[in-house]
Design a protein around this motif. Structure first.
Motif, PDB file in Angstrom:
ATOM      1  N   ARG A  11      -7.660 -12.911  54.732  1.00  0.00           N
ATOM      2  CA  ARG A  11      -8.080 -12.853  56.136  1.00  0.00           C
ATOM      3  C   ARG A  11      -9.526 -12.413  56.333  1.00  0.00           C
ATOM      4  O   ARG A  11     -10.254 -12.956  57.153  1.00  0.00           O
ATOM      5  CB  ARG A  11      -7.107 -11.868  56.811  1.00  0.00           C
ATOM      6  CG  ARG A  11      -7.294 -11.615  58.251  1.00  0.00           C
ATOM      7  CD  ARG A  11      -6.201 -10.674  58.720  1.00  0.00           C
ATOM      8  NE  ARG A  11      -6.209  -9.403  57.971  1.00  0.00           N
ATOM      9  CZ  ARG A  11      -5.328  -8.435  58.128  1.00  0.00           C
ATOM     10  NH1 ARG A  11      -4.330  -8.589  58.995  1.00  0.00           N
ATOM     11  NH2 ARG A  11      -5.409  -7.327  57.427  1.00  0.00           N
ATOM     12  N   GLY A  12      -9.928 -11.374  55.624  1.00  0.00           N
ATOM     13  CA  GLY A  12     -11.341 -10.961  55.678  1.00  0.00           C
ATOM     14  C   GLY A  12     -11.732 -10.191  56.919  1.00  0.00           C
ATOM     15  O   GLY A  12     -12.909 -10.161  57.289  1.00  0.00           O
ATOM     16  N   SER A  13     -10.760  -9.489  57.542  1.00  0.00           N
ATOM     17  CA  SER A  13     -11.140  -8.783  58.776  1.00  0.00           C
ATOM     18  C   SER A  13     -12.049  -7.584  58.485  1.00  0.00           C
ATOM     19  O   SER A  13     -12.904  -7.237  59.306  1.00  0.00           O
ATOM     20  CB  SER A  13      -9.900  -8.350  59.568  1.00  0.00           C
ATOM     21  OG  SER A  13      -9.188  -7.355  58.884  1.00  0.00           O
ATOM     22  N   ASN A  14     -11.898  -6.948  57.338  1.00  0.00           N
ATOM     23  CA  ASN A  14     -12.821  -5.850  56.988  1.00  0.00           C
ATOM     24  C   ASN A  14     -14.221  -6.386  56.712  1.00  0.00           C
ATOM     25  O   ASN A  14     -15.219  -5.792  57.117  1.00  0.00           O
ATOM     26  CB  ASN A  14     -12.288  -5.057  55.790  1.00  0.00           C
ATOM     27  CG  ASN A  14     -11.244  -4.044  56.216  1.00  0.00           C
ATOM     28  OD1 ASN A  14     -11.561  -3.044  56.839  1.00  0.00           O
ATOM     29  ND2 ASN A  14      -9.984  -4.331  55.903  1.00  0.00           N
ATOM     30  N   ALA A  87     -13.113  -6.191  49.849  1.00  0.00           N
ATOM     31  CA  ALA A  87     -12.545  -6.171  51.202  1.00  0.00           C
ATOM     32  C   ALA A  87     -11.288  -7.038  51.197  1.00  0.00           C
ATOM     33  O   ALA A  87     -11.338  -8.227  51.481  1.00  0.00           O
ATOM     34  CB  ALA A  87     -13.564  -6.670  52.215  1.00  0.00           C
ATOM     35  N   GLY A  88     -10.174  -6.416  50.797  1.00  0.00           N
ATOM     36  CA  GLY A  88      -8.942  -7.186  50.667  1.00  0.00           C
ATOM     37  C   GLY A  88      -9.021  -8.133  49.488  1.00  0.00           C
ATOM     38  O   GLY A  88      -8.510  -9.246  49.553  1.00  0.00           O
ATOM     39  N   ILE A 108     -11.573  -0.490  50.010  1.00  0.00           N
ATOM     40  CA  ILE A 108     -10.798   0.210  51.038  1.00  0.00           C
ATOM     41  C   ILE A 108      -9.329   0.059  50.695  1.00  0.00           C
ATOM     42  O   ILE A 108      -8.881  -1.020  50.274  1.00  0.00           O
ATOM     43  CB  ILE A 108     -11.103  -0.290  52.466  1.00  0.00           C
ATOM     44  CG1 ILE A 108     -10.467   0.655  53.478  1.00  0.00           C
ATOM     45  CG2 ILE A 108     -10.677  -1.746  52.680  1.00  0.00           C
ATOM     46  CD1 ILE A 108     -11.090   0.605  54.862  1.00  0.00           C
ATOM     47  N   HIS A 109      -8.610   1.162  50.846  1.00  0.00           N
ATOM     48  CA  HIS A 109      -7.177   1.145  50.538  1.00  0.00           C
ATOM     49  C   HIS A 109      -6.432   1.659  51.766  1.00  0.00           C
ATOM     50  O   HIS A 109      -6.817   2.695  52.331  1.00  0.00           O
ATOM     51  CB  HIS A 109      -6.896   2.026  49.315  1.00  0.00           C
ATOM     52  CG  HIS A 109      -5.473   1.942  48.880  1.00  0.00           C
ATOM     53  ND1 HIS A 109      -4.965   0.845  48.210  1.00  0.00           N
ATOM     54  CD2 HIS A 109      -4.442   2.797  49.056  1.00  0.00           C
ATOM     55  CE1 HIS A 109      -3.676   1.039  47.981  1.00  0.00           C
ATOM     56  NE2 HIS A 109      -3.336   2.208  48.477  1.00  0.00           N
ATOM     57  N   PRO A 110      -5.363   0.964  52.174  1.00  0.00           N
ATOM     58  CA  PRO A 110      -4.684   1.373  53.407  1.00  0.00           C
ATOM     59  C   PRO A 110      -3.688   2.517  53.199  1.00  0.00           C
ATOM     60  O   PRO A 110      -2.482   2.373  53.437  1.00  0.00           O
ATOM     61  CB  PRO A 110      -3.999   0.075  53.856  1.00  0.00           C
ATOM     62  CG  PRO A 110      -3.751  -0.674  52.599  1.00  0.00           C
ATOM     63  CD  PRO A 110      -4.838  -0.294  51.638  1.00  0.00           C
ATOM     64  N   LEU A 171      -5.258  -0.621  60.376  1.00  0.00           N
ATOM     65  CA  LEU A 171      -6.331  -1.630  60.283  1.00  0.00           C
ATOM     66  C   LEU A 171      -7.459  -1.345  61.286  1.00  0.00           C
ATOM     67  O   LEU A 171      -8.638  -1.524  60.975  1.00  0.00           O
ATOM     68  CB  LEU A 171      -5.754  -3.040  60.491  1.00  0.00           C
ATOM     69  CG  LEU A 171      -6.700  -4.192  60.130  1.00  0.00           C
ATOM     70  CD1 LEU A 171      -7.030  -4.206  58.632  1.00  0.00           C
ATOM     71  CD2 LEU A 171      -6.082  -5.543  60.525  1.00  0.00           C
ATOM     72  N   GLU A 174      -9.514   1.088  59.620  1.00  0.00           N
ATOM     73  CA  GLU A 174     -10.267   0.484  58.508  1.00  0.00           C
ATOM     74  C   GLU A 174     -11.552  -0.136  59.016  1.00  0.00           C
ATOM     75  O   GLU A 174     -12.619  -0.007  58.411  1.00  0.00           O
ATOM     76  CB  GLU A 174      -9.419  -0.587  57.811  1.00  0.00           C
ATOM     77  CG  GLU A 174      -8.204  -0.049  57.080  1.00  0.00           C
ATOM     78  CD  GLU A 174      -7.465  -1.141  56.325  1.00  0.00           C
ATOM     79  OE1 GLU A 174      -8.117  -1.979  55.686  1.00  0.00           O
ATOM     80  OE2 GLU A 174      -6.220  -1.156  56.375  1.00  0.00           O
TER      81      GLU A 174
HETATM   82  C1  GRF Z   1      -6.580  -4.296  54.290  1.00  0.00           C
HETATM   83  O1  GRF Z   1      -5.505  -3.581  54.824  1.00  0.00           O
HETATM   84  C2  GRF Z   1      -7.175  -3.569  53.127  1.00  0.00           C
HETATM   85  O2  GRF Z   1      -7.123  -2.173  53.265  1.00  0.00           O
HETATM   86  C3  GRF Z   1      -6.270  -3.986  51.994  1.00  0.00           C
HETATM   87  O3  GRF Z   1      -5.980  -5.338  52.252  1.00  0.00           O
HETATM   88  C4  GRF Z   1      -6.114  -5.597  53.646  1.00  0.00           C
HETATM   89  C5  GRF Z   1      -7.130  -6.674  53.758  1.00  0.00           C
HETATM   90  O4  GRF Z   1      -7.310  -7.117  55.073  1.00  0.00           O
HETATM   91  N1  GRF Z   1      -6.908  -3.728  50.734  1.00  0.00           N
HETATM   92  P1  GRF Z   1      -8.554  -8.019  55.472  1.00  0.00           P
HETATM   93  O5  GRF Z   1      -8.587  -9.206  54.491  1.00  0.00           O
HETATM   94  O6  GRF Z   1      -9.795  -7.194  55.350  1.00  0.00           O
HETATM   95  O7  GRF Z   1      -8.279  -8.468  56.859  1.00  0.00           O
END
Ligand code: GRF
Length: 214
Positions: A11-14, A87-88, A108-110, A171, A174
Protein backbone atom coordinates in the motif's frame (compact mmCIF):
# COMPACT_ATOMS: atom_id res chain seq x y z
CA UNK A 1 20.49 17.75 -0.10
CA UNK A 2 20.21 14.25 1.41
CA UNK A 3 19.11 11.28 -0.70
CA UNK A 4 16.39 9.03 0.69
CA UNK A 5 15.51 5.65 -0.82
CA UNK A 6 12.23 4.13 0.38
CA UNK A 7 11.47 0.41 0.15
CA UNK A 8 7.86 -0.77 0.01
CA UNK A 9 5.97 -3.99 -0.65
CA UNK A 10 2.35 -2.85 -0.82
CA UNK A 11 0.00 0.00 0.00
CA UNK A 12 2.76 2.47 0.81
CA UNK A 13 0.79 4.76 3.10
CA UNK A 14 3.84 5.41 5.31
CA UNK A 15 5.90 6.22 2.22
CA UNK A 16 3.14 8.61 1.17
CA UNK A 17 3.14 10.33 4.60
CA UNK A 18 6.92 10.82 4.34
CA UNK A 19 6.76 12.18 0.79
CA UNK A 20 3.96 14.60 1.73
CA UNK A 21 5.83 15.85 4.82
CA UNK A 22 9.05 16.30 2.85
CA UNK A 23 7.20 18.31 0.23
CA UNK A 24 5.14 20.39 2.69
CA UNK A 25 7.99 21.09 5.12
CA UNK A 26 10.68 21.47 2.43
CA UNK A 27 13.24 19.22 4.06
CA UNK A 28 16.78 19.49 2.67
CA UNK A 29 16.27 16.05 1.15
CA UNK A 30 14.88 14.33 -1.90
CA UNK A 31 13.31 10.94 -2.46
CA UNK A 32 15.89 9.48 -4.83
CA UNK A 33 13.77 6.39 -5.51
CA UNK A 34 10.99 4.16 -4.30
CA UNK A 35 11.93 0.50 -4.69
CA UNK A 36 9.45 -2.35 -4.35
CA UNK A 37 9.96 -6.09 -4.29
CA UNK A 38 6.52 -6.44 -5.87
CA UNK A 39 5.58 -4.99 -9.26
CA UNK A 40 1.93 -4.76 -8.12
CA UNK A 41 2.63 -2.66 -5.00
CA UNK A 42 -0.06 0.03 -4.93
CA UNK A 43 2.40 2.58 -3.54
CA UNK A 44 4.29 2.61 -6.86
CA UNK A 45 1.38 4.48 -8.44
CA UNK A 46 1.58 7.27 -5.88
CA UNK A 47 5.35 7.49 -6.45
CA UNK A 48 4.92 7.75 -10.21
CA UNK A 49 2.23 10.42 -9.78
CA UNK A 50 4.73 12.44 -7.74
CA UNK A 51 7.39 12.06 -10.43
CA UNK A 52 9.55 9.95 -8.12
CA UNK A 53 11.77 7.34 -9.73
CA UNK A 54 10.62 3.80 -9.07
CA UNK A 55 12.26 0.42 -9.43
CA UNK A 56 11.15 -3.16 -8.86
CA UNK A 57 13.56 -5.80 -7.61
CA UNK A 58 11.47 -8.94 -7.30
CA UNK A 59 12.58 -11.49 -4.75
CA UNK A 60 11.01 -14.12 -6.99
CA UNK A 61 13.76 -13.52 -9.55
CA UNK A 62 16.48 -14.70 -7.16
CA UNK A 63 17.10 -18.22 -5.92
CA UNK A 64 18.27 -17.20 -2.45
CA UNK A 65 17.79 -14.48 0.11
CA UNK A 66 21.48 -13.55 -0.18
CA UNK A 67 21.26 -13.10 -3.96
CA UNK A 68 18.09 -11.03 -3.67
CA UNK A 69 19.65 -8.81 -1.01
CA UNK A 70 22.77 -8.33 -3.16
CA UNK A 71 20.64 -7.24 -6.13
CA UNK A 72 18.54 -4.99 -3.92
CA UNK A 73 21.68 -3.44 -2.41
CA UNK A 74 23.11 -2.66 -5.81
CA UNK A 75 19.80 -1.10 -6.93
CA UNK A 76 19.66 1.03 -3.77
CA UNK A 77 23.30 2.08 -4.00
CA UNK A 78 22.73 3.25 -7.57
CA UNK A 79 20.78 6.10 -5.94
CA UNK A 80 23.59 7.02 -3.49
CA UNK A 81 21.33 7.00 -0.42
CA UNK A 82 22.09 8.84 2.80
CA UNK A 83 19.10 7.06 4.32
CA UNK A 84 17.15 3.90 3.48
CA UNK A 85 13.58 3.83 4.78
CA UNK A 86 11.69 0.55 5.12
CA UNK A 87 8.00 1.40 4.80
CA UNK A 88 5.98 -1.80 4.88
CA UNK A 89 8.82 -3.69 3.19
CA UNK A 90 7.85 -7.27 3.93
CA UNK A 91 11.19 -9.05 3.59
CA UNK A 92 13.59 -10.29 6.22
CA UNK A 93 16.99 -8.82 5.40
CA UNK A 94 20.30 -10.65 5.66
CA UNK A 95 23.01 -9.59 8.11
CA UNK A 96 25.47 -8.38 5.41
CA UNK A 97 22.75 -6.18 3.88
CA UNK A 98 21.86 -4.68 7.25
CA UNK A 99 25.54 -4.17 8.13
CA UNK A 100 26.11 -2.35 4.83
CA UNK A 101 23.47 0.22 5.82
CA UNK A 102 24.33 0.31 9.54
CA UNK A 103 23.19 3.60 11.05
CA UNK A 104 21.38 4.71 7.90
CA UNK A 105 18.37 2.39 7.68
CA UNK A 106 15.08 2.90 9.52
CA UNK A 107 11.95 0.78 9.88
CA UNK A 108 8.52 1.25 11.40
CA UNK A 109 6.91 -1.55 13.34
CA UNK A 110 3.27 -1.49 14.44
CA UNK A 111 3.83 -2.23 18.13
CA UNK A 112 5.52 -0.76 21.15
CA UNK A 113 8.81 -2.61 20.70
CA UNK A 114 10.24 -4.63 22.36
CA UNK A 115 6.67 -5.91 22.69
CA UNK A 116 5.29 -7.98 19.83
CA UNK A 117 8.01 -8.18 17.19
CA UNK A 118 7.17 -10.08 14.00
CA UNK A 119 3.78 -10.39 12.34
CA UNK A 120 0.16 -10.01 13.54
CA UNK A 121 1.14 -7.44 16.15
CA UNK A 122 -2.42 -6.21 16.74
CA UNK A 123 -3.62 -9.77 17.33
CA UNK A 124 -0.69 -10.32 19.69
CA UNK A 125 -1.54 -7.13 21.60
CA UNK A 126 -5.20 -8.13 21.99
CA UNK A 127 -4.27 -11.66 23.08
CA UNK A 128 -1.85 -10.29 25.69
CA UNK A 129 -4.55 -7.95 27.05
CA UNK A 130 -2.26 -4.92 27.14
CA UNK A 131 -3.74 -1.52 28.04
CA UNK A 132 -1.56 0.34 25.54
CA UNK A 133 -0.38 -0.40 22.04
CA UNK A 134 1.29 1.68 19.34
CA UNK A 135 4.11 1.95 16.85
CA UNK A 136 7.90 2.28 16.91
CA UNK A 137 10.35 3.79 14.45
CA UNK A 138 13.72 2.15 14.95
CA UNK A 139 17.10 1.70 13.38
CA UNK A 140 17.42 -1.67 11.67
CA UNK A 141 19.90 -4.17 13.04
CA UNK A 142 20.27 -7.83 12.17
CA UNK A 143 17.97 -8.88 14.99
CA UNK A 144 14.45 -8.61 13.55
CA UNK A 145 12.46 -5.67 15.01
CA UNK A 146 15.05 -5.06 17.73
CA UNK A 147 17.15 -2.06 16.67
CA UNK A 148 17.37 1.09 18.82
CA UNK A 149 14.11 3.01 18.95
CA UNK A 150 13.94 6.54 17.53
CA UNK A 151 10.29 7.44 18.26
CA UNK A 152 7.26 5.65 19.66
CA UNK A 153 3.57 6.58 19.66
CA UNK A 154 1.11 5.06 22.13
CA UNK A 155 -2.63 4.56 21.92
CA UNK A 156 -4.96 3.05 24.52
CA UNK A 157 -6.51 -0.35 23.78
CA UNK A 158 -10.27 0.26 24.09
CA UNK A 159 -12.98 -2.16 25.15
CA UNK A 160 -14.32 -3.79 21.99
CA UNK A 161 -11.17 -3.14 19.96
CA UNK A 162 -10.55 -5.56 17.12
CA UNK A 163 -7.40 -6.17 15.11
CA UNK A 164 -8.82 -3.87 12.44
CA UNK A 165 -9.76 -1.01 14.77
CA UNK A 166 -6.38 -1.18 16.49
CA UNK A 167 -4.53 -1.31 13.18
CA UNK A 168 -6.41 1.76 11.93
CA UNK A 169 -5.65 3.83 15.06
CA UNK A 170 -2.01 2.71 15.12
CA UNK A 171 -1.65 3.59 11.43
CA UNK A 172 -2.74 7.18 12.12
CA UNK A 173 0.13 7.39 14.62
CA UNK A 174 2.58 5.75 12.19
CA UNK A 175 1.87 8.51 9.69
CA UNK A 176 2.81 11.08 12.34
CA UNK A 177 5.96 9.55 13.81
CA UNK A 178 7.61 8.14 10.68
CA UNK A 179 7.92 11.50 8.87
CA UNK A 180 9.04 13.08 12.15
CA UNK A 181 11.77 10.45 12.66
CA UNK A 182 12.99 10.75 9.06
CA UNK A 183 13.16 14.49 9.45
CA UNK A 184 15.20 14.07 12.66
CA UNK A 185 17.61 11.87 10.72
CA UNK A 186 17.89 14.39 7.89
CA UNK A 187 18.52 17.22 10.33
CA UNK A 188 21.29 15.27 12.07
CA UNK A 189 19.52 14.78 15.43
CA UNK A 190 20.23 11.04 15.33
CA UNK A 191 23.94 11.40 14.60
CA UNK A 192 25.20 9.83 17.84
CA UNK A 193 22.95 6.76 17.44
CA UNK A 194 24.10 6.48 13.82
CA UNK A 195 27.74 6.60 14.82
CA UNK A 196 27.33 3.91 17.49
CA UNK A 197 25.60 1.61 15.02
CA UNK A 198 28.28 2.15 12.36
CA UNK A 199 31.05 1.47 14.85
CA UNK A 200 29.32 -1.67 16.09
CA UNK A 201 28.82 -2.96 12.52
CA UNK A 202 32.46 -2.24 11.73
CA UNK A 203 33.63 -4.16 14.80
CA UNK A 204 31.42 -7.10 13.91
CA UNK A 205 32.69 -7.40 10.34
CA UNK A 206 34.15 -10.87 9.83
CA UNK A 207 37.42 -9.43 8.49
CA UNK A 208 37.72 -6.89 11.28
CA UNK A 209 41.10 -6.96 12.98
CA UNK A 210 41.85 -4.80 15.95
CA UNK A 211 44.66 -2.38 15.24
CA UNK A 212 47.65 -2.82 17.57
CA UNK A 213 47.94 0.02 20.01
CA UNK A 214 51.57 0.93 20.67
C1 GRF B 1 2.45 -0.63 8.51
O1 GRF B 1 1.55 -0.93 9.54
C2 GRF B 1 3.86 -0.80 8.97
O2 GRF B 1 4.05 -0.48 10.33
C3 GRF B 1 4.08 -2.28 8.79
O3 GRF B 1 3.40 -2.59 7.60
C4 GRF B 1 2.36 -1.64 7.38
C5 GRF B 1 2.65 -1.03 6.06
O4 GRF B 1 1.65 -0.13 5.65
N1 GRF B 1 5.48 -2.58 8.78
P1 GRF B 1 1.90 0.86 4.44
O5 GRF B 1 2.39 0.02 3.25
O6 GRF B 1 2.94 1.86 4.85
O7 GRF B 1 0.58 1.47 4.16
Amino acid sequence: MKNIVILISGRGSNMEAIVRALEAERWPARIAAIISNRADAAGLQFAAAHAILTAVVSNQDYPSRAEFDAALQSAIDGFAPDLVVLAGFMRILTAPFVAHYAGRILNIHPSLLPNFPGLATHRQALAAGVAEHGATVHFVTDELDHGPAVLQAKIPVLPGDTEQSLAARVLVQEHLIYPRAVRMFIEGSLASQQKQLRTHAEECRPDHTKKDVA
